[in-house]
Scaffold this active site. Structure first.
Site, PDB file in Angstrom:
ATOM      1  N   ASP A 111      19.370 -26.100 -26.077  1.00  0.00           N
ATOM      2  CA  ASP A 111      18.162 -26.472 -27.474  1.00  0.00           C
ATOM      3  C   ASP A 111      16.618 -26.805 -26.915  1.00  0.00           C
ATOM      4  O   ASP A 111      16.653 -26.718 -25.515  1.00  0.00           O
ATOM      5  CB  ASP A 111      18.545 -28.021 -28.092  1.00  0.00           C
ATOM      6  CG  ASP A 111      20.200 -28.062 -28.517  1.00  0.00           C
ATOM      7  OD1 ASP A 111      20.602 -27.133 -29.037  1.00  0.00           O
ATOM      8  OD2 ASP A 111      20.443 -29.163 -28.182  1.00  0.00           O
TER       9      ASP A 111
HETATM   10  N1  URA Z   1      24.196 -28.870 -25.494  1.00  0.00           N
HETATM   11  C1  URA Z   1      23.239 -29.746 -26.278  1.00  0.00           C
HETATM   12  O1  URA Z   1      23.758 -30.596 -27.294  1.00  0.00           O
HETATM   13  N2  URA Z   1      22.485 -28.836 -26.812  1.00  0.00           N
HETATM   14  C2  URA Z   1      21.526 -27.586 -25.004  1.00  0.00           C
HETATM   15  O2  URA Z   1      21.226 -27.555 -25.537  1.00  0.00           O
HETATM   16  C3  URA Z   1      23.653 -27.578 -24.948  1.00  0.00           C
HETATM   17  C4  URA Z   1      24.859 -28.013 -25.259  1.00  0.00           C
END
Ligand code: URA
Length: 243
Positions: free
Chosen positions: A106
């Site tokens: 993310d």
């Molecule tokens: N889990 C999440 O919530 N975000 C990420 O970027 C990777 C795993």
């Protein structure tokens, strides 16, 4: 030598094998001037002219694998429609190769992200059946309780594409509880990759995620890389992930 069209497209670095299959089904691929929508089609790259959206797809010989310690505020995409910073900008110094991210982090997650021009590698490493472990350091608001840790270990119900999904057993350990700052830090290892999985897991036990960092993919760690820095994976690391 003949090979399947989607495999050739993936090895040429235009996309992962799954994405290449979509391109074929969407009629974006031509072989010798004819649109091909059949997934099993065999091609001979020495003789056939293969085109993607009007451009010839040439074989890419040098395979490159890069490990980036992604900063927050960068999106895991090649081109962003909102003009935000992309992880590709951080690996520009690799030179003239078209790198694609292997899976995604993310925008507000930092840490280990692999980029490569090897579509087969992307297909293998992101396929759920290969169950590659990913380890995260999660900072949460409040003092985490043992019952919550137990729930995270066993599996919690999260929402995945409008449906309920129970997460697979995870390894969870408490790294730190800071009562003064009112935060807890956990290490969570999962081998799935549902969208925003770690955040949703923590939310499922009623905790707000303050920071999320992926420290490891398999046993490949970013601890020796400063945030925003990258290095090449070595052959052993690539082989380990392809097992
Ligand atoms: N889990 C999440 O919530 N975000 C990420 O970027 C990777 C795993």
């Amino acid at each position: 030598m003949e090979e399947r069209l989607q495999k050739y497209l993936a090895s040429s670095g235009i996309a992962s094998r799954r994405k290449a299959e979509e391109y074929i089904l969407d009629g974006k691929i031509k072989v010798n001037g004819i649109v091909i929508t059949e997934l099993g089609t065999k091609v001979n790259p020495e003789q056939d002219k293969i085109e993607f959206e009007g451009k010839e797809v040439k074989k890419q010989e040098r395979k490159v694998y890069v490990l980036l310690n992604k900063p927050i505020d960068y999106v895991t995409t090649v081109k962003d429609q909102f003009n935000r910073n992309t992880v590709i900008e951080l690996v520009k110094s690799v030179g003239d190769v078209k790198l694609l991210p292997v899976g995604r982090l993310d925008m507000y997650t930092s840490g280990a992200l692999i980029l490569t021009n090897d579509g087969d590698f992307i297909y293998h490493v992101t396929h759920p059946k290969h169950e590659i472990e990913k380890t995260y350091t999660v900072t949460l608001r409040g003092k985490i309780q043992n019952e919550e840790v137990e729930k995270l270990r066993k599996g919690v119900t999260i929402n995945e594409e409008e449906e309920e999904y129970i997460t697979k057993p995870a390894k969870v350990r408490i790294l730190k509880i800071d009562e003064e700052k009112n935060i807890s830090r956990l290490e969570i290892t999962i081998h799935e990759g549902k969208n925003r999985q770690v955040r949703k897991m923590c939310e499922a036990v009623g905790r707000k995620v303050i920071a999320l960092h992926r420290s490891k993919i398999g046993n490949i760690t970013v601890k020796d890389l400063k945030i925003g820095q990258w290095r090449y994976l070595n052959t052993k690391e690539v082989e380990m992930l392809m097992k």
